[in-house]
Design a protein around this motif. Structure first.
Motif, PDB file in Angstrom:
ATOM      1  N   ALA A 158      -9.389 -53.951  18.740  1.00  0.00           N
ATOM      2  CA  ALA A 158      -9.658 -53.334  17.446  1.00  0.00           C
ATOM      3  C   ALA A 158      -9.596 -51.817  17.545  1.00  0.00           C
ATOM      4  O   ALA A 158      -9.033 -51.146  16.673  1.00  0.00           O
ATOM      5  CB  ALA A 158     -11.020 -53.778  16.925  1.00  0.00           C
ATOM      6  N   LEU A 159     -10.145 -51.270  18.610  1.00  0.00           N
ATOM      7  CA  LEU A 159     -10.115 -49.822  18.811  1.00  0.00           C
ATOM      8  C   LEU A 159      -8.680 -49.339  18.986  1.00  0.00           C
ATOM      9  O   LEU A 159      -8.284 -48.328  18.403  1.00  0.00           O
ATOM     10  CB  LEU A 159     -10.958 -49.427  20.023  1.00  0.00           C
ATOM     11  CG  LEU A 159     -11.020 -47.933  20.337  1.00  0.00           C
ATOM     12  CD1 LEU A 159     -11.632 -47.168  19.176  1.00  0.00           C
ATOM     13  CD2 LEU A 159     -11.823 -47.692  21.605  1.00  0.00           C
ATOM     14  N   ALA A 160      -7.887 -50.053  19.762  1.00  0.00           N
ATOM     15  CA  ALA A 160      -6.481 -49.680  19.964  1.00  0.00           C
ATOM     16  C   ALA A 160      -5.721 -49.736  18.644  1.00  0.00           C
ATOM     17  O   ALA A 160      -4.921 -48.847  18.345  1.00  0.00           O
ATOM     18  CB  ALA A 160      -5.836 -50.597  20.991  1.00  0.00           C
ATOM     19  N   GLY A 161      -5.969 -50.753  17.843  1.00  0.00           N
ATOM     20  CA  GLY A 161      -5.324 -50.874  16.540  1.00  0.00           C
ATOM     21  C   GLY A 161      -5.726 -49.757  15.599  1.00  0.00           C
ATOM     22  O   GLY A 161      -4.903 -49.235  14.847  1.00  0.00           O
ATOM     23  N   MET A 162      -7.001 -49.374  15.635  1.00  0.00           N
ATOM     24  CA  MET A 162      -7.488 -48.298  14.788  1.00  0.00           C
ATOM     25  C   MET A 162      -6.847 -46.972  15.184  1.00  0.00           C
ATOM     26  O   MET A 162      -6.412 -46.198  14.333  1.00  0.00           O
ATOM     27  CB  MET A 162      -9.016 -48.201  14.891  1.00  0.00           C
ATOM     28  CG  MET A 162      -9.626 -47.264  13.875  1.00  0.00           C
ATOM     29  SD  MET A 162     -11.425 -47.299  13.915  1.00  0.00           S
ATOM     30  CE  MET A 162     -11.739 -46.490  15.470  1.00  0.00           C
ATOM     31  N   LYS A 163      -6.747 -46.711  16.499  1.00  0.00           N
ATOM     32  CA  LYS A 163      -6.127 -45.478  16.965  1.00  0.00           C
ATOM     33  C   LYS A 163      -4.659 -45.430  16.568  1.00  0.00           C
ATOM     34  O   LYS A 163      -4.147 -44.393  16.154  1.00  0.00           O
ATOM     35  CB  LYS A 163      -6.265 -45.359  18.488  1.00  0.00           C
ATOM     36  CG  LYS A 163      -7.657 -45.000  18.943  1.00  0.00           C
ATOM     37  CD  LYS A 163      -7.711 -44.881  20.456  1.00  0.00           C
ATOM     38  CE  LYS A 163      -9.090 -44.515  20.933  1.00  0.00           C
ATOM     39  NZ  LYS A 163      -9.145 -44.413  22.404  1.00  0.00           N
ATOM     40  N   LYS A 164      -3.970 -46.561  16.675  1.00  0.00           N
ATOM     41  CA  LYS A 164      -2.557 -46.638  16.310  1.00  0.00           C
ATOM     42  C   LYS A 164      -2.382 -46.354  14.816  1.00  0.00           C
ATOM     43  O   LYS A 164      -1.475 -45.631  14.414  1.00  0.00           O
ATOM     44  CB  LYS A 164      -2.004 -48.014  16.666  1.00  0.00           C
ATOM     45  CG  LYS A 164      -0.530 -48.162  16.442  1.00  0.00           C
ATOM     46  CD  LYS A 164      -0.055 -49.527  16.896  1.00  0.00           C
ATOM     47  CE  LYS A 164       1.430 -49.713  16.660  1.00  0.00           C
ATOM     48  NZ  LYS A 164       1.881 -51.036  17.071  1.00  0.00           N
ATOM     49  N   ALA A 165      -3.258 -46.909  13.993  1.00  0.00           N
ATOM     50  CA  ALA A 165      -3.186 -46.700  12.552  1.00  0.00           C
ATOM     51  C   ALA A 165      -3.427 -45.230  12.200  1.00  0.00           C
ATOM     52  O   ALA A 165      -2.759 -44.680  11.313  1.00  0.00           O
ATOM     53  CB  ALA A 165      -4.192 -47.592  11.835  1.00  0.00           C
ATOM     54  N   LYS A 166      -4.358 -44.578  12.900  1.00  0.00           N
ATOM     55  CA  LYS A 166      -4.621 -43.160  12.643  1.00  0.00           C
ATOM     56  C   LYS A 166      -3.413 -42.303  13.015  1.00  0.00           C
ATOM     57  O   LYS A 166      -3.065 -41.375  12.302  1.00  0.00           O
ATOM     58  CB  LYS A 166      -5.852 -42.692  13.424  1.00  0.00           C
ATOM     59  CG  LYS A 166      -7.161 -43.109  12.804  1.00  0.00           C
ATOM     60  CD  LYS A 166      -8.327 -42.527  13.565  1.00  0.00           C
ATOM     61  CE  LYS A 166      -9.647 -42.933  12.955  1.00  0.00           C
ATOM     62  NZ  LYS A 166     -10.779 -42.392  13.682  1.00  0.00           N
ATOM     63  N   ARG A 167      -2.792 -42.631  14.167  1.00  0.00           N
ATOM     64  CA  ARG A 167      -1.596 -41.875  14.568  1.00  0.00           C
ATOM     65  C   ARG A 167      -0.484 -42.051  13.547  1.00  0.00           C
ATOM     66  O   ARG A 167       0.207 -41.094  13.193  1.00  0.00           O
ATOM     67  CB  ARG A 167      -1.123 -42.334  15.959  1.00  0.00           C
ATOM     68  CG  ARG A 167      -1.936 -41.783  17.095  1.00  0.00           C
ATOM     69  CD  ARG A 167      -1.229 -42.020  18.428  1.00  0.00           C
ATOM     70  NE  ARG A 167      -0.941 -43.441  18.636  1.00  0.00           N
ATOM     71  CZ  ARG A 167      -1.656 -44.232  19.416  1.00  0.00           C
ATOM     72  NH1 ARG A 167      -2.676 -43.764  20.081  1.00  0.00           N
ATOM     73  NH2 ARG A 167      -1.340 -45.501  19.552  1.00  0.00           N
ATOM     74  N   LYS A 168      -0.305 -43.267  13.069  1.00  0.00           N
ATOM     75  CA  LYS A 168       0.737 -43.556  12.098  1.00  0.00           C
ATOM     76  C   LYS A 168       0.473 -42.823  10.783  1.00  0.00           C
ATOM     77  O   LYS A 168       1.372 -42.284  10.170  1.00  0.00           O
ATOM     78  CB  LYS A 168       0.810 -45.074  11.864  1.00  0.00           C
ATOM     79  CG  LYS A 168       2.018 -45.530  11.123  1.00  0.00           C
ATOM     80  CD  LYS A 168       2.059 -47.050  11.091  1.00  0.00           C
ATOM     81  CE  LYS A 168       3.339 -47.551  10.480  1.00  0.00           C
ATOM     82  NZ  LYS A 168       3.400 -48.996  10.464  1.00  0.00           N
TER      83      LYS A 168
END
Length: 103
Positions: free
Chosen positions: A89-99
């Motif tokens: 979930a944390l990795a997905g959240m970080k990816k979404a923020k970068r995007k």
């Protein structure tokens, strides 16, 4: 997550007819519910654990009237995510923020 979501996943992964997949999804949900009622706990490895917790008798306040209200003791089901789910979930959240920052 909903029963329809589970049904759609089952249909896509097994090419099972939708009505049979819906029955299977209902059976899975029923089995989880039965296990929680019987043992007070249900764990899915790499996902998390559901556990029954008792709630104490307490006094609450009605927000409209300000009146104090007695609340009976009861029980609730809590969910605790596994470390693997938290990391994902944390990795997905970080990816979404970068995007989002690139847009």
């Amino acid at each position: 997550m909903s029963k329809k979501f589970l049904t759609d996943v089952i249909v896509k992964s097994t090419e099972m007819p939708a009505n049979a997949a819906g029955k299977l999804a209902a059976d899975i949900i029923g089995a989880i519910k039965t296990e929680i009622v019987a043992t007070g706990r249900f764990t899915i490895p790499d996902f998390g654990a559901f556990a029954v917790r008792e709630t104490a008798k307490r006094t609450a306040m009605n927000p409209r009237t300000g009146e104090k209200v007695a609340v009976k003791a009861g029980a609730t089901v809590k969910f605790k995510a596994s470390p693997a789910l938290k990391e994902a979930a944390l990795a997905g959240m970080k990816k979404a923020k970068r995007k989002a920052s690139k847009a």
